[in-house]
Write a protein that holds these residues in place. Structure first.
Motif, PDB file in Angstrom:
ATOM      1  N   ASN A 163       0.855  -1.189   0.000  1.00 18.50           N
ATOM      2  CA  ASN A 163       0.000   0.000   0.000  1.00 18.50           C
ATOM      3  C   ASN A 163       0.889   1.237   0.000  1.00 18.50           C
ATOM      4  O   ASN A 163       1.276   1.733   1.048  1.00 18.50           O
ATOM      5  N   PRO A 164       1.212   1.751  -1.177  1.00 15.50           N
ATOM      6  CA  PRO A 164       2.160   2.858  -1.281  1.00 15.50           C
ATOM      7  C   PRO A 164       1.653   4.188  -0.730  1.00 15.50           C
ATOM      8  O   PRO A 164       2.398   5.157  -0.713  1.00 15.50           O
ATOM      9  N   HIS A 165       0.430   4.236  -0.258  1.00 14.40           N
ATOM     10  CA  HIS A 165      -0.095   5.462   0.349  1.00 14.40           C
ATOM     11  C   HIS A 165       0.265   5.558   1.830  1.00 14.40           C
ATOM     12  O   HIS A 165       0.045   6.593   2.442  1.00 14.40           O
ATOM     13  N   LEU A 166       0.785   4.477   2.404  1.00 18.49           N
ATOM     14  CA  LEU A 166       1.035   4.444   3.840  1.00 18.49           C
ATOM     15  C   LEU A 166       2.517   4.543   4.157  1.00 18.49           C
ATOM     16  O   LEU A 166       3.343   3.856   3.561  1.00 18.49           O
ATOM     17  N   LEU A 167       2.830   5.404   5.120  1.00 21.21           N
ATOM     18  CA  LEU A 167       4.189   5.586   5.593  1.00 21.21           C
ATOM     19  C   LEU A 167       4.197   5.276   7.085  1.00 21.21           C
ATOM     20  O   LEU A 167       3.491   5.920   7.860  1.00 21.21           O
ATOM     21  N   VAL A 168       4.942   4.252   7.473  1.00 17.75           N
ATOM     22  CA  VAL A 168       5.042   3.857   8.879  1.00 17.75           C
ATOM     23  C   VAL A 168       6.244   4.570   9.483  1.00 17.75           C
ATOM     24  O   VAL A 168       7.353   4.494   8.955  1.00 17.75           O
ATOM     25  N   VAL A 169       5.997   5.280  10.586  1.00 14.60           N
ATOM     26  CA  VAL A 169       7.047   6.075  11.219  1.00 14.60           C
ATOM     27  C   VAL A 169       7.169   5.661  12.689  1.00 14.60           C
ATOM     28  O   VAL A 169       6.169   5.538  13.387  1.00 14.60           O
ATOM     29  N   THR A 170       8.403   5.460  13.131  1.00 15.86           N
ATOM     30  CA  THR A 170       8.704   5.183  14.531  1.00 15.86           C
ATOM     31  C   THR A 170       9.543   6.350  15.034  1.00 15.86           C
ATOM     32  O   THR A 170      10.518   6.735  14.389  1.00 15.86           O
ATOM     33  N   TYR A 171       9.143   6.911  16.181  1.00 18.54           N
ATOM     34  CA  TYR A 171       9.856   8.092  16.681  1.00 18.54           C
ATOM     35  C   TYR A 171       9.904   8.099  18.201  1.00 18.54           C
ATOM     36  O   TYR A 171       9.168   7.381  18.878  1.00 18.54           O
TER      37      TYR A 171
END
Length: 75
Positions: free
Chosen positions: A41-49
């Motif tokens: 799903n190229p619309h989703l960006l998973v970010v860990t911060y």
């Protein structure tokens, strides 16, 4: 250290190259541990911060500053 995961939904359909550029922009924040898009799903960006030094709002601002319409999705 506490960490937080979130998903950013990018409304536009963008090329894989542009998504990788967006990942690099988000990762430029020293408090972001990782940022990666999902192949399925190229619309989703998973970010860990690290929430001790940045916020989900700042992550979203970084995406929107690139000219994309986006919103946060909870995990």
């Amino acid at each position: 250290m506490d960490i937080v995961d979130l998903i950013v939904h990018v409304d536009e359909t963008i090329s894989r190259e542009k998504m990788h550029e967006l990942e690099d922009v988000v990762r430029a924040d020293a408090c972001v541990i990782s940022a990666c898009s999902l192949n399925e799903n190229p619309h989703l960006l998973v970010v860990t911060y690290n929430p001790a030094c940045t916020t989900s709002g700042k992550v979203l601002d970084a995406v929107q500053a690139q000219g994309f319409h986006a919103e946060l999705l909870g995990l």
